[in-house]
Design a protein around this motif. Sequence first.
Motif, mmCIF file in Angstrom:
data_model
loop_
_atom_site.group_PDB
_atom_site.id
_atom_site.type_symbol
_atom_site.label_atom_id
_atom_site.label_comp_id
_atom_site.label_asym_id
_atom_site.label_seq_id
_atom_site.Cartn_x
_atom_site.Cartn_y
_atom_site.Cartn_z
ATOM 1 N N UNK A 62 0.810 -1.220 0.000
ATOM 2 C CA UNK A 62 0.000 0.000 0.000
ATOM 3 C C UNK A 62 0.841 1.268 0.000
ATOM 4 N N UNK A 63 2.129 1.166 0.403
ATOM 5 C CA UNK A 63 3.024 2.319 0.412
ATOM 6 C C UNK A 63 3.517 2.553 -1.018
ATOM 7 N N UNK A 64 3.217 3.715 -1.563
ATOM 8 C CA UNK A 64 3.506 3.998 -2.970
ATOM 9 C C UNK A 64 4.990 3.914 -3.285
ATOM 10 N N UNK A 65 5.827 4.478 -2.441
ATOM 11 C CA UNK A 65 7.271 4.444 -2.702
ATOM 12 C C UNK A 65 7.817 3.022 -2.653
ATOM 13 N N UNK A 66 7.386 2.255 -1.662
ATOM 14 C CA UNK A 66 7.833 0.859 -1.556
ATOM 15 C C UNK A 66 7.333 0.041 -2.742
ATOM 16 N N UNK A 67 6.110 0.325 -3.171
ATOM 17 C CA UNK A 67 5.536 -0.383 -4.322
ATOM 18 C C UNK A 67 6.364 -0.130 -5.575
ATOM 19 N N UNK A 68 6.700 1.123 -5.821
ATOM 20 C CA UNK A 68 7.500 1.447 -7.009
ATOM 21 C C UNK A 68 8.880 0.791 -6.948
ATOM 22 N N UNK A 69 9.456 0.734 -5.762
ATOM 23 C CA UNK A 69 10.757 0.094 -5.606
ATOM 24 C C UNK A 69 10.655 -1.402 -5.901
ATOM 25 N N UNK A 70 9.608 -2.057 -5.399
ATOM 26 C CA UNK A 70 9.403 -3.487 -5.681
ATOM 27 C C UNK A 70 9.211 -3.717 -7.179
ATOM 28 N N UNK A 71 8.499 -2.814 -7.833
ATOM 29 C CA UNK A 71 8.282 -2.947 -9.272
ATOM 30 C C UNK A 71 9.599 -2.813 -10.030
ATOM 31 N N UNK A 72 10.418 -1.824 -9.639
ATOM 32 C CA UNK A 72 11.718 -1.644 -10.293
ATOM 33 C C UNK A 72 12.583 -2.894 -10.111
ATOM 34 N N UNK A 73 12.612 -3.428 -8.892
ATOM 35 C CA UNK A 73 13.385 -4.644 -8.625
ATOM 36 C C UNK A 73 12.876 -5.815 -9.465
ATOM 37 N N UNK A 74 11.566 -5.911 -9.593
ATOM 38 C CA UNK A 74 10.973 -6.987 -10.403
ATOM 39 C C UNK A 74 11.444 -6.875 -11.863
ATOM 40 N N UNK A 75 11.389 -5.679 -12.412
ATOM 41 C CA UNK A 75 11.781 -5.470 -13.806
ATOM 42 C C UNK A 75 13.258 -5.816 -13.985
ATOM 43 N N UNK A 87 11.271 5.799 -16.774
ATOM 44 C CA UNK A 87 10.218 5.336 -15.880
ATOM 45 C C UNK A 87 9.379 6.534 -15.488
ATOM 46 N N UNK A 88 8.164 6.259 -15.059
ATOM 47 C CA UNK A 88 7.289 7.349 -14.676
ATOM 48 C C UNK A 88 5.916 6.848 -14.304
ATOM 49 N N UNK A 93 -6.680 6.975 -19.515
ATOM 50 C CA UNK A 93 -8.021 7.546 -19.642
ATOM 51 C C UNK A 93 -9.070 6.494 -19.979
ATOM 52 N N UNK A 94 -8.623 5.353 -20.447
ATOM 53 C CA UNK A 94 -9.585 4.309 -20.796
ATOM 54 C C UNK A 94 -10.176 3.642 -19.551
ATOM 55 N N UNK A 95 -9.341 3.361 -18.559
ATOM 56 C CA UNK A 95 -9.866 2.688 -17.370
ATOM 57 C C UNK A 95 -9.809 3.567 -16.111
ATOM 58 N N UNK A 96 -9.242 4.773 -16.230
ATOM 59 C CA UNK A 96 -9.210 5.696 -15.111
ATOM 60 C C UNK A 96 -8.209 5.331 -14.028
ATOM 61 N N UNK A 97 -7.330 4.380 -14.299
ATOM 62 C CA UNK A 97 -6.350 3.965 -13.304
ATOM 63 C C UNK A 97 -5.024 4.666 -13.535
ATOM 64 N N UNK A 98 -4.254 4.749 -12.484
ATOM 65 C CA UNK A 98 -2.909 5.305 -12.548
ATOM 66 C C UNK A 98 -1.935 4.127 -12.645
ATOM 67 N N UNK A 99 -0.936 4.268 -13.505
ATOM 68 C CA UNK A 99 0.049 3.219 -13.737
ATOM 69 C C UNK A 99 1.460 3.776 -13.595
ATOM 70 N N UNK A 100 2.352 2.950 -13.094
ATOM 71 C CA UNK A 100 3.776 3.260 -13.209
ATOM 72 C C UNK A 100 4.257 2.491 -14.438
ATOM 73 N N UNK A 101 5.277 3.021 -15.098
ATOM 74 C CA UNK A 101 5.773 2.329 -16.292
ATOM 75 C C UNK A 101 7.290 2.366 -16.332
ATOM 76 N N UNK A 102 7.831 1.386 -17.034
ATOM 77 C CA UNK A 102 9.267 1.275 -17.252
ATOM 78 C C UNK A 102 9.480 1.029 -18.738
ATOM 79 N N UNK A 103 10.283 1.879 -19.378
ATOM 80 C CA UNK A 103 10.663 1.670 -20.768
ATOM 81 C C UNK A 103 11.971 0.889 -20.761
#
Length: 150
Positions: A62-75, A87-88, A93-103
């Motif tokens: 649920x912690x946004x910073x920890x979540x992004x760090x886990x995602x980066x480690x996963x990638x 990354x960003x 706009x299609x589903x109204x959700x916020x996403x983090x992304x990694x190129x």
Amino acid sequence: MKSISNITTILASCMLGLVSSVVAQEEKANQPDMQQQEASSKIQEENKDIPTITNPIIFNEKDLDKLKEKQREYVEKHYPDYRIKGKGEENDIMDGHRYSFFYLENEQGERVMTIRFDIEEAYQAYMKKHQKEIKRETEKLIKKGIIQIG
């Protein structure tokens, strides 16, 4: 008595003007900027041949910073042959959700894939937790004239 009715009339018209101004601002805020739409369309056109993987894994964080760090480690762990080029965050706009992304790019520096993770739940928790701080910062920006209302 006549002055009281004049004051009442003036107050009523001021209130109506204020309400219509607020409604107009909300309508304007809800309409996407044409330049933003054009830029988004251009980016989508450029990226149409680049595969996007959405939510390859769901983290219970649920912690946004920890979540992004886990995602980066996963990638980094699951795509070791590629480098993270960018990354960003983005709102879909299609589903109204916020996403983090990694190129991700290959050794030749070519972008080869995008990995997206849904962060909506953690983002909402973050916003709720920091609501007072956000309000204070907004008020400061209004006082400095950086943000204008009305």
